[in-house]
Design a protein around this motif. Structure first.
Motif, PDB file in Angstrom:
ATOM      1  N   UNK A  34       0.822  -1.189   0.067  1.00 36.63           N
ATOM      2  CA  UNK A  34      -0.022  -0.118  -0.015  1.00 36.63           C
ATOM      3  C   UNK A  34       0.858   1.243  -0.100  1.00 36.63           C
ATOM      4  N   UNK A  35       0.194   2.418  -0.454  1.00 36.62           N
ATOM      5  CA  UNK A  35       1.011   3.656  -0.681  1.00 36.62           C
ATOM      6  C   UNK A  35       2.344   3.818  -1.446  1.00 36.62           C
ATOM      7  N   UNK A 172      -3.502  -6.884   3.312  1.00 36.93           N
ATOM      8  CA  UNK A 172      -2.819  -6.958   4.561  1.00 36.93           C
ATOM      9  C   UNK A 172      -1.434  -7.538   3.982  1.00 36.93           C
ATOM     10  N   UNK A 273      11.607   2.286  -0.804  1.00 34.68           N
ATOM     11  CA  UNK A 273      11.735   2.199   0.596  1.00 34.68           C
ATOM     12  C   UNK A 273      12.167   1.021   1.025  1.00 34.68           C
ATOM     13  N   UNK A 278      11.100  -4.777   0.146  1.00 36.84           N
ATOM     14  CA  UNK A 278      10.877  -6.041   0.710  1.00 36.84           C
ATOM     15  C   UNK A 278       9.647  -6.801   0.173  1.00 36.84           C
ATOM     16  N   UNK A 279       8.467  -6.028   0.277  1.00 32.19           N
ATOM     17  CA  UNK A 279       7.357  -6.754  -0.270  1.00 32.19           C
ATOM     18  C   UNK A 279       7.349  -7.034  -1.782  1.00 32.19           C
TER      19      UNK A 279
ATOM     20  N   UNK B   7       2.675   3.346   3.627  1.00 35.77           N
ATOM     21  CA  UNK B   7       3.625   4.260   3.166  1.00 35.77           C
ATOM     22  C   UNK B   7       3.907   5.475   4.346  1.00 35.77           C
ATOM     23  N   UNK B  34      -0.393  -7.710  10.845  1.00 31.84           N
ATOM     24  CA  UNK B  34      -0.630  -8.163   9.483  1.00 31.84           C
ATOM     25  C   UNK B  34       0.129  -9.170   8.693  1.00 31.84           C
ATOM     26  N   UNK B  36       3.448  -9.136   8.694  1.00 35.22           N
ATOM     27  CA  UNK B  36       4.434  -8.611   7.480  1.00 35.22           C
ATOM     28  C   UNK B  36       5.779  -8.697   8.131  1.00 35.22           C
ATOM     29  N   UNK B  41      11.897  -6.439  11.481  1.00 33.77           N
ATOM     30  CA  UNK B  41      12.927  -6.063  10.646  1.00 33.77           C
ATOM     31  C   UNK B  41      13.179  -4.450  11.188  1.00 33.77           C
TER      32      UNK B  41
END
Lengths: 431, 322
Positions: A34-35, A172, A273, A278-279, B7, B34, B36, B41
């Motif tokens: 997201x974003x 998510x 970023x 990473x995603x 973000x 979530x 992640x 990290x």
């Protein structure tokens, strides 16, 4: 390029125009966390494709209000609308512009339409009135993902467009939307559905009860957990949906295969970023594991500088020097910084002297400000490059298009067009 | 509860908040929902298991931060275990796909489990009857989903009109709507995040959920005003070139290094100025929201552990100043 950029081989460039112009490309899926500008990227790609002659449709999931307005799709009606103003001053290379349609996903309506389209009116009404269904369709976790994929399948089946650009839900986790069709499938194939349906089926036939000791034990447990009324709602829902499950499964499988087909191109969208990349890496790996065709990485909001020969350190040192004022060696004009051939000042223009020094104070302050801004910019660039290089070293095979950062958000087609141009250029502009 | 548009750095802010609140011997729990592994990290730790473990010591020593990544499936099995002693029945449910159903498909159950686990940590007491955690900070879902996420228990309590799920959902809702809870929204001074923040506040208010602060993240310093910029690109252009030259950056004559630097530097400054202008507009929008704000600076060197402590100290300072 600055020194940081030299440390690493540049990745292959993602050629966006080639992708858009290739008529074999029928579906472009923009995915990422997201974003990161996924929706804007999808819209900009759709517009650029249309202005280069394609008949394109953009499926957006949850666009920002003004982005939706810019395409004239701020009303939520779940069908593609023609975007006006396409072809006005675009970079079509002299081609006749095609068309752009855009739509915003309404997941509840999409779900309702499936129900209405696949069962008789009476049963449809019962399903739509079921409280469990109402909660499910109003967008609990996962529904958006299913419905986005369902809508993609529908758009593809209509065959009205030669290019579909899809935005993906802000899940998510990156995996949700890929997993959605499979999860649905495995659930529908699962025994649990039969357990849920057992009482409804068995209820009328008392003689069958002995078959279902285990089952009723299970539903007893479920009833205890969920409360009898909820269980009943779920059971009614499942029983009513029974005839439709096959259709769900077939379509989910078909959409999954569609995503793997050669006409599909995945674009992983990220910002420079650590989290976003990473995603992105995660996504790239997942797409490979599922044999889904990845076209490349779109790296949004990358900073550049036309003054990148001046490092952050030198800019800061020079700024400090100017702010301290008096320490400049007027005779030689040298600032007493480190010796560097390139920094030999032009003494002829430096007239020196006390009055000049006073008048300079103001301009020194301005110049120091410019230098500090530049130093910050160079720090950002270095950080972004480190982050990108980390991704590139993990996935050197992934082509990258870098999109220069814009100071503000996109509000109109001109803004989307500008993004499209930057996407096609694939390298960040300077300042 | 720390939410924010994707973000905006909500995980970072949640972590900084957990550090900031862990002062003077207090203990905080930082919760991730979530999957992640953003917390691990951030702290440079290995992936968090479904288990509370100490992840940091607060700045200045004394307090401790624990972290937990909640896994919906494990939370459900725990829950079944806790309430029903369903050892083997739980396994059977799992085998049937019921757990998958519950945690991924059944409306809202997943969110019920996540908020339920967090509330359990909030209410947990040690043998002496003291709360185990002074504060529980959740890195919650993004602004667009936060109200539905927090309100899911109300919805579920409505669906399951009685029975243990109904009771559990109501108990969780009671905690979430109490003054003990605060929903903080992280934003940047950019249009989309600010708009989402405004929408989020409206939704939270309508749902009767307690709003905490708007936390403006990554605030940049402002170096130049517009008059200076106009001067630098206009009548003082040659003087700027000379100043650059005096500062040791090459020749100020046409074609000299200092002279060639002026245009790109001014262009960058112009971009900066238009950003500042946009930020000013967004600040006005935020002021109109009638919610107190904190501001956190953009860290030039990027986000690392030192930066996290810096942000925690900043949050503490701003809270103390109030």
């Amino acid at each position: 390029m600055s020194e940081a950029g030299m440390a690493m081989d540049e990745p292959a460039r993602l050629e966006v125009d080639r992708l858009l112009d290739d008529h074999e490309t029928r579906i472009i899926v923009c995915c990422g966390s997201g974003g990161v500008g996924k929706t804007t990227t999808a819209a900009a790609l759709g517009l650029r494709a249309a202005e280069r002659g394609r008949r394109a449709v953009v499926l957006t999931i949850d666009p920002a209000r003004r982005l939706a307005q810019s395409m004239g799709i701020d009303s939520l009606d779940n069908t593609p609308r023609k975007v006006t103003g396409v072809g006005a001053g675009g970079d079509g290379d002299g081609r006749a512009p095609g068309e752009l349609h855009a739509m915003m996903l309404d997941m509840k309506r999409t779900f309702d339409e499936i129900v209405e389209g696949h069962t008789d009116p009476e049963r449809a009404e019962a399903i739509l009135a079921n409280p469990f269904y109402q909660s499910l369709s109003a967008g609990f976790a996962g529904t958006q993902e299913y419905m986005a994929m369902e809508k993609l399948g529908q758009l593809r089946a209509r065959d009205d467009w030669d290019l579909i650009v899809v935005d993906t839900p802000p899940s998510r986790s990156a995996l949700d939307f890929l997993d959605a069709p499979k999860r649905l499938g495995s659930f529908l194939d699962g025994k649990f559905i039969r357990v849920l349906m057992a009482p409804a089926k068995v209820g009328g036939r008392a003689g069958m009860k002995f078959l279902n000791v285990g089952m009723s034990l299970m539903t007893g447990t479920l009833s205890k957990l969920m409360g009898a009324s909820l269980l009943k709602d779920v059971q009614t829902f499942v029983a009513a949906m029974d005839t439709m499950f096959g259709g769900f499964r077939t379509r989910a499988d078909a959409t999954f295969r569609l995503l793997q087909a050669p006409g599909t191109a995945f674009l992983v969208v990220a910002a420079p970023e650590p989290d976003a990349l990473r995603e992105a890496a995660y996504f790239v790996e997942r797409l490979a594991a599922e044999r889904m065709p990845l076209a490349g990485l779109v790296l949004n909001r990358v900073h550049g500088s036309d003054a990148d020969q001046l490092s952050a350190e030198r800019a800061l040192a020079a700024a400090e020097n100017l702010e301290e004022g008096g320490i400049v060696d007027q005779e030689s004009g040298k600032a007493g910084l480190r010796d560097d051939d390139r920094s030999t000042p032009d003494t002829g223009l430096d007239d020196g002297g006390d009055t000049a020094a006073e008048a300079d104070a103001d301009v020194d302050e301005i110049t120091a400000g410019l230098l500090r801004l530049h130093a910050e910019r160079m720090q950002v660039i270095a950080r972004e490059q480190r982050t990108r290089d980390r991704f590139t070293s993990l996935h050197p095979e992934v082509a990258v298009a870098e999109v220069a950062a814009l100071p503000g958000d996109v509000h109109d087609l001109a803004g989307l067009r500008a993004i499209g141009e930057r996407l096609a250029a694939g390298v960040p502009a300077g300042a | 509860m720390v939410s924010g548009k994707g973000g905006t750095g909500k995980t970072t802010v949640a972590a900084a908040l957990a550090l900031a609140l862990a002062r003077e011997g207090r203990r905080t729990l930082l919760v991730e929902v979530e999957g992640r592994q953003g917390i691990a990290q951030l702290f440079g730790a290995e992936a968090l298991p479904y288990e509370e473990r100490k992840i940091a010591v607060a700045p200045g020593g004394g307090g401790e931060v624990y972290a937990l990544a909640i896994d919906a499936e494990r939370a459900l099995l725990d829950y079944l275990q806790m309430f029903y002693k369903l050892g083997s029945a739980g396994r059977a449910l799992k085998k049937l796909g019921a757990i998958d159903f519950a945690t991924t498909i059944a409306p809202g159950l997943r969110d019920v489990l996540l908020t339920g686990k967090a509330c359990e940590a909030v209410r947990r007491k040690d043998k002496a009857g003291k709360f185990v955690y002074d504060h529980v900070i959740m890195d919650a879902p993004p602004t667009g989903r936060i109200t539905r996420f927090l309100n899911v228990n109300d919805e579920v309590a409505g669906l399951a009109r009685f029975g243990p799920i109904h009771n559990q959902a109501q108990a969780v809702m009671k905690v979430l709507k109490s003054p003990e809870t605060a929903v903080h929204l992280v934003t940047l001074l950019e249009e989309m995040p600010v708009q989402e923040t405004a929408d989020g506040i409206e939704e939270l208010r309508a749902a009767g959920l307690p709003i905490g602060r708007v936390i403006v993240n990554m605030v940049r310093p402002h170096h130049l005003d517009e008059d200076a910029l106009r001067a630098a690109s206009g009548e003082r252009r040659a003087d700027v070139a000379k100043a650059l030259s005096r500062a040791g950056l090459g020749g100020a004559r046409r074609g000299g290094l200092a002279e060639r630097l002026v245009d790109p530097l001014v262009a960058q400054a112009a971009e900066h100025a238009s950003r500042v202008e946009l930020e000013r507009g967004q600040r006005t929008v935020l002021e109109g929201l009638d919610t107190a704000t904190y501001e956190l600076p953009l860290l030039g060197a990027g986000m690392d552990l030192a930066g996290l402590y810096e942000l925690a100290t900043e949050l503490r300072k701003q809270a103390d100043d109030e």
